[in-house]
Design a protein around this motif. Structure first.
Motif, PDB file in Angstrom:
ATOM      1  N   LEU A  62       6.500 -23.570 -41.307  1.00  0.00           N
ATOM      2  CA  LEU A  62       5.822 -24.661 -42.086  1.00  0.00           C
ATOM      3  C   LEU A  62       6.028 -24.626 -43.397  1.00  0.00           C
ATOM      4  N   SER A  63       6.570 -23.731 -43.933  1.00  0.00           N
ATOM      5  CA  SER A  63       6.684 -23.640 -45.487  1.00  0.00           C
ATOM      6  C   SER A  63       7.386 -24.913 -46.179  1.00  0.00           C
ATOM      7  N   GLU A  64       8.372 -25.487 -45.258  1.00  0.00           N
ATOM      8  CA  GLU A  64       9.086 -26.503 -45.854  1.00  0.00           C
ATOM      9  C   GLU A  64       8.304 -27.692 -46.359  1.00  0.00           C
ATOM     10  N   ALA A  65       7.164 -27.940 -45.725  1.00  0.00           N
ATOM     11  CA  ALA A  65       6.183 -28.971 -46.048  1.00  0.00           C
ATOM     12  C   ALA A  65       5.755 -29.097 -47.377  1.00  0.00           C
ATOM     13  N   ARG A  66       5.688 -30.062 -48.076  1.00  0.00           N
ATOM     14  CA  ARG A  66       5.465 -30.097 -49.588  1.00  0.00           C
ATOM     15  C   ARG A  66       4.032 -31.033 -49.717  1.00  0.00           C
ATOM     16  N   ASN A  67       3.534 -31.606 -48.659  1.00  0.00           N
ATOM     17  CA  ASN A  67       2.396 -32.442 -48.714  1.00  0.00           C
ATOM     18  C   ASN A  67       1.928 -32.563 -47.369  1.00  0.00           C
ATOM     19  N   LEU A  68       0.834 -33.241 -47.250  1.00  0.00           N
ATOM     20  CA  LEU A  68       0.123 -33.341 -45.706  1.00  0.00           C
ATOM     21  C   LEU A  68       1.002 -34.287 -44.616  1.00  0.00           C
ATOM     22  N   GLY A  69       1.701 -35.196 -45.403  1.00  0.00           N
ATOM     23  CA  GLY A  69       2.656 -36.076 -44.599  1.00  0.00           C
ATOM     24  C   GLY A  69       3.946 -35.157 -44.010  1.00  0.00           C
ATOM     25  N   GLY A  70       4.420 -34.360 -44.857  1.00  0.00           N
ATOM     26  CA  GLY A  70       5.498 -33.223 -44.239  1.00  0.00           C
ATOM     27  C   GLY A  70       5.045 -32.300 -43.411  1.00  0.00           C
ATOM     28  N   LEU A  71       3.810 -32.084 -43.638  1.00  0.00           N
ATOM     29  CA  LEU A  71       3.241 -31.073 -42.669  1.00  0.00           C
ATOM     30  C   LEU A  71       3.100 -31.732 -41.292  1.00  0.00           C
ATOM     31  N   ALA A  72       2.574 -32.926 -41.204  1.00  0.00           N
ATOM     32  CA  ALA A  72       2.284 -33.725 -39.969  1.00  0.00           C
ATOM     33  C   ALA A  72       3.555 -33.989 -39.131  1.00  0.00           C
ATOM     34  N   GLU A  73       4.599 -34.347 -40.081  1.00  0.00           N
ATOM     35  CA  GLU A  73       5.868 -34.392 -39.379  1.00  0.00           C
ATOM     36  C   GLU A  73       6.735 -33.227 -39.170  1.00  0.00           C
ATOM     37  N   ILE A  74       6.398 -32.113 -39.548  1.00  0.00           N
ATOM     38  CA  ILE A  74       6.933 -30.884 -38.957  1.00  0.00           C
ATOM     39  C   ILE A  74       6.369 -30.373 -37.626  1.00  0.00           C
ATOM     40  N   LEU A  75       4.867 -30.772 -37.694  1.00  0.00           N
ATOM     41  CA  LEU A  75       4.097 -30.266 -36.307  1.00  0.00           C
ATOM     42  C   LEU A  75       4.399 -31.467 -35.435  1.00  0.00           C
ATOM     43  N   HIS A  76       4.671 -32.528 -35.659  1.00  0.00           N
ATOM     44  CA  HIS A  76       5.139 -33.411 -34.809  1.00  0.00           C
ATOM     45  C   HIS A  76       6.320 -33.312 -34.036  1.00  0.00           C
ATOM     46  N   GLU A  77       7.519 -32.731 -34.989  1.00  0.00           N
ATOM     47  CA  GLU A  77       8.596 -32.199 -34.580  1.00  0.00           C
ATOM     48  C   GLU A  77       8.538 -31.171 -33.623  1.00  0.00           C
ATOM     49  N   LYS A  78       7.822 -30.146 -33.916  1.00  0.00           N
ATOM     50  CA  LYS A  78       7.441 -28.859 -32.882  1.00  0.00           C
ATOM     51  C   LYS A  78       6.908 -29.176 -31.730  1.00  0.00           C
ATOM     52  N   MET A  79       6.094 -30.379 -31.755  1.00  0.00           N
ATOM     53  CA  MET A  79       5.287 -30.567 -30.578  1.00  0.00           C
ATOM     54  C   MET A  79       6.326 -31.217 -29.467  1.00  0.00           C
ATOM     55  N   GLN A  80       7.327 -31.930 -29.993  1.00  0.00           N
ATOM     56  CA  GLN A  80       8.272 -32.581 -29.180  1.00  0.00           C
ATOM     57  C   GLN A  80       9.223 -31.704 -28.561  1.00  0.00           C
ATOM     58  N   HIS A  81       9.282 -30.429 -29.038  1.00  0.00           N
ATOM     59  CA  HIS A  81       9.936 -29.258 -28.479  1.00  0.00           C
ATOM     60  C   HIS A  81       9.400 -28.360 -28.131  1.00  0.00           C
ATOM     61  N   ALA A  82       7.755 -28.430 -27.829  1.00  0.00           N
ATOM     62  CA  ALA A  82       6.948 -27.349 -27.281  1.00  0.00           C
ATOM     63  C   ALA A  82       7.233 -27.385 -25.774  1.00  0.00           C
TER      64      ALA A  82
END
Length: 82
Positions: A62-82
């Motif tokens: 999650l360290s690449e996230a620079r803001n809340l939107g970026g964090l939401a995008e990373i988490l969304h992507e992880k959920m798609q591959h979970a």
């Protein structure tokens, strides 16, 4: 789950951990550090969000996230591959 829903969960947890943010109107480009959340607060917000989403991923991913939107995008992507 949509990115917007994940963003809402992040906002909810941010308000729980940092009560001063209760009235803040969150934007996708908000940074928790800029809003007054210290490193412990930020870790707690992320942990609570991961639990709410039933995700178990290394925090380093999650360290690449620079803001809340970026964090939401990373988490969304992880959920798609979970």
């Amino acid at each position: 789950m949509k990115k917007e829903e994940i963003f809402s969960i992040l906002v909810q947890h941010a308000r729980e951990v940092v009560p001063e943010l209760e009235q803040h109107h969150f934007q996708w480009d908000d940074r928790l550090a800029d809003l007054g959340a210290n490193s412990v607060d930020r870790a707690e917000i992320v942990m609570m969000t991961l639990e709410a989403l039933s995700l178990q991923i290394p925090r380093i991913e999650l360290s690449e996230a620079r803001n809340l939107g970026g964090l939401a995008e990373i988490l969304h992507e992880k959920m798609q591959h979970a």
